[in-house]
Design an enzyme around this catalytic site. Structure first.
Site, PDB file in Angstrom:
ATOM      1  N   ASP A 177      34.580  40.342  52.653  1.00  0.00           N
ATOM      2  CA  ASP A 177      34.003  39.659  51.508  1.00  0.00           C
ATOM      3  C   ASP A 177      32.730  38.960  51.972  1.00  0.00           C
ATOM      4  OD1 ASP A 177      33.248  37.965  49.417  1.00  0.00           O
ATOM      5  OD2 ASP A 177      35.315  37.634  48.785  1.00  0.00           O
ATOM      6  N   ALA A 237      42.290  46.259  40.882  1.00  0.00           N
ATOM      7  CA  ALA A 237      41.136  45.478  40.440  1.00  0.00           C
ATOM      8  C   ALA A 237      40.415  46.150  39.280  1.00  0.00           C
ATOM      9  CB  ALA A 237      40.194  45.247  41.621  1.00  0.00           C
ATOM     10  N   ARG A 238      39.501  47.057  39.569  1.00  0.00           N
ATOM     11  CA  ARG A 238      38.739  47.782  38.552  1.00  0.00           C
ATOM     12  C   ARG A 238      38.606  49.237  38.995  1.00  0.00           C
ATOM     13  NH1 ARG A 238      39.761  43.930  36.068  1.00  0.00           N
ATOM     14  NH2 ARG A 238      38.394  42.513  34.890  1.00  0.00           N
ATOM     15  N   ASP A 262      46.421  51.335  39.869  1.00  0.00           N
ATOM     16  CA  ASP A 262      46.844  50.662  38.637  1.00  0.00           C
ATOM     17  C   ASP A 262      45.709  50.636  37.632  1.00  0.00           C
ATOM     18  OD1 ASP A 262      48.884  49.154  37.164  1.00  0.00           O
ATOM     19  OD2 ASP A 262      47.476  47.484  37.341  1.00  0.00           O
ATOM     20  N   GLU A 267      39.680  54.546  31.831  1.00  0.00           N
ATOM     21  CA  GLU A 267      41.058  54.106  31.686  1.00  0.00           C
ATOM     22  C   GLU A 267      41.491  54.241  30.237  1.00  0.00           C
ATOM     23  OE1 GLU A 267      42.577  50.724  34.164  1.00  0.00           O
ATOM     24  OE2 GLU A 267      42.864  49.843  32.172  1.00  0.00           O
ATOM     25  N   HIS A 286      47.945  50.054  34.348  1.00  0.00           N
ATOM     26  CA  HIS A 286      47.336  48.724  34.321  1.00  0.00           C
ATOM     27  C   HIS A 286      48.384  47.648  34.027  1.00  0.00           C
ATOM     28  CE1 HIS A 286      43.233  46.620  33.594  1.00  0.00           C
ATOM     29  NE2 HIS A 286      44.089  45.787  34.136  1.00  0.00           N
TER      30      HIS A 286
END
Length: 328
Positions: A177, A237-238, A262, A267, A286
């Site tokens: 990060d 996350a995305r 997920d 999506e 999701h």
């Protein structure tokens, strides 16, 4: 007493603002209208509005709405990303916004933990192999959840929440990060490394980054190819963080790798997507984020923020325009 209004998706209102949260909110706000959706707001309802209580299905705080609500000073957003709600006009007006994104981090972290530990046992691999063969799957070379290396991409709210849960297990946790505070990472028991090192050395990589222009398709062929033998990629996350064309290609050739998705891009995936049929990819719809009564955390967090606001105390979850670019 301040004047308030509930405006959001009615299908999620009771899940977010349950009886306990509403009672706490209404100790400080006079709310004369039942909960509304955006299409039912009229200018007269906004004329004396001080605090907007909202969540999924929030109104866009554009110039027209702000002109009709000259007293609006605080927005309680009982959900995660505020990007579809806020506007330059809102920031310029000085309207304060606080979000329940941190509350939403908890169920995501819980789901990520479950998938990380399951991946280290090769759980999904055996499930899919047994289903395909209609027989017990032969054991492989799983390393188990002791001294394994777990890599977290981002130490935002969900990354930090996941790190705290992982701290209860005997794991080597590292993270990438560029905005992380080294002291905070050390307190979490997390070692900061470069993205390439993280992918090349982790037994499980778990994605927790916001989707920004810089992170769009962050995970491409090069990083995927570099992953350790038998490693697993988890994305809660995305979907746009992963180059799915590259994922299908690399995992089609490297059947030792596995992915738990997920979230996808788009999506849900398009009909006939290979994500549904590949033996080393599993897709969940999701479900990592807050579902059902898990959303009560959001409403309770917003009720507590309102109490701080009324008392003149600092807000714990207030968002600034300058930080928005690094958020989901």
């Amino acid at each position: 007493m301040l004047n308030g209004l509930y405006v959001m998706d009615q299908n999620r209102f009771d899940d977010v603002y349950g009886p306990q949260a509403r009672a706490a909110i209404e100790r400080h706000l006079a709310i004369s209208s039942p909960p509304l959706t955006v299409d039912r707001i009229t200018p007269d309802m906004l004329a004396d509005l001080d605090v907007l209580v909202t969540g999924w299905g929030a109104p866009k705080l554009d110039a027209d709405l702000l002109a009709a609500a000259p007293k609006l000073s605080l927005v309680l957003y009982g959900a995660g990303s505020i990007k579809n709600m806020v506007t330059p006009e809102m920031w310029a007006r000085g309207v304060r916004v606080t979000s329940a994104a941190t509350a939403n981090a908890e169920p995501v972290a819980e789901f990520a933990l479950s998938q990380i530990l399951y991946a280290l046992k090769h759980g999904w691999r055996y499930v899919l192999a047994a289903r395909a063969a209609a027989a017990t799957a032969p054991r492989g070379h799983e390393i188990g959840a002791y001294d394994a290396t777990v890599g977290l991409v981002s130490l935002g709210a969900t990354g930090r929440a996941t790190a705290r849960l992982l701290a209860h297990h005997h794991l080597d946790v590292q993270a990438h990060d560029p905005y992380a505070d080294p002291a905070q990472a050390e307190e979490l028991g997390v070692r900061l490394v470069g993205l390439e090192e993280l992918f090349a050395t982790s037994d499980v990589v778990s994605l927790h980054s916001p989707l920004t222009p810089e992170t769009h398709r962050l995970v491409g062929a090069k990083l995927l190819e570099s992953m350790k033998t038998d490693a697993t990629l988890i994305n809660t996350a995305r979907g746009g963080l992963v180059d799915e064309t590259a994922l299908v290609d690399v995992l089609g050739r490297r059947t030792d790798l596995f992915a738990v998705l997920d979230v996808t891009d788009p999506e849900p995936p398009v009909a006939g997507s290979p994500l549904f049929t590949m033996p080393n990819i599993v897709v969940t719809p999701h479900v990592a984020g807050s579902l059902g009564h898990e959303r009560r955390r959001h409403g309770q967090a917003m009720a507590e923020e309102l109490a701080r606001y009324v008392a003149g105390e600092p807000l714990l979850y207030e968002l600034a325009e300058s930080a928005l670019a690094r958020r989901a």
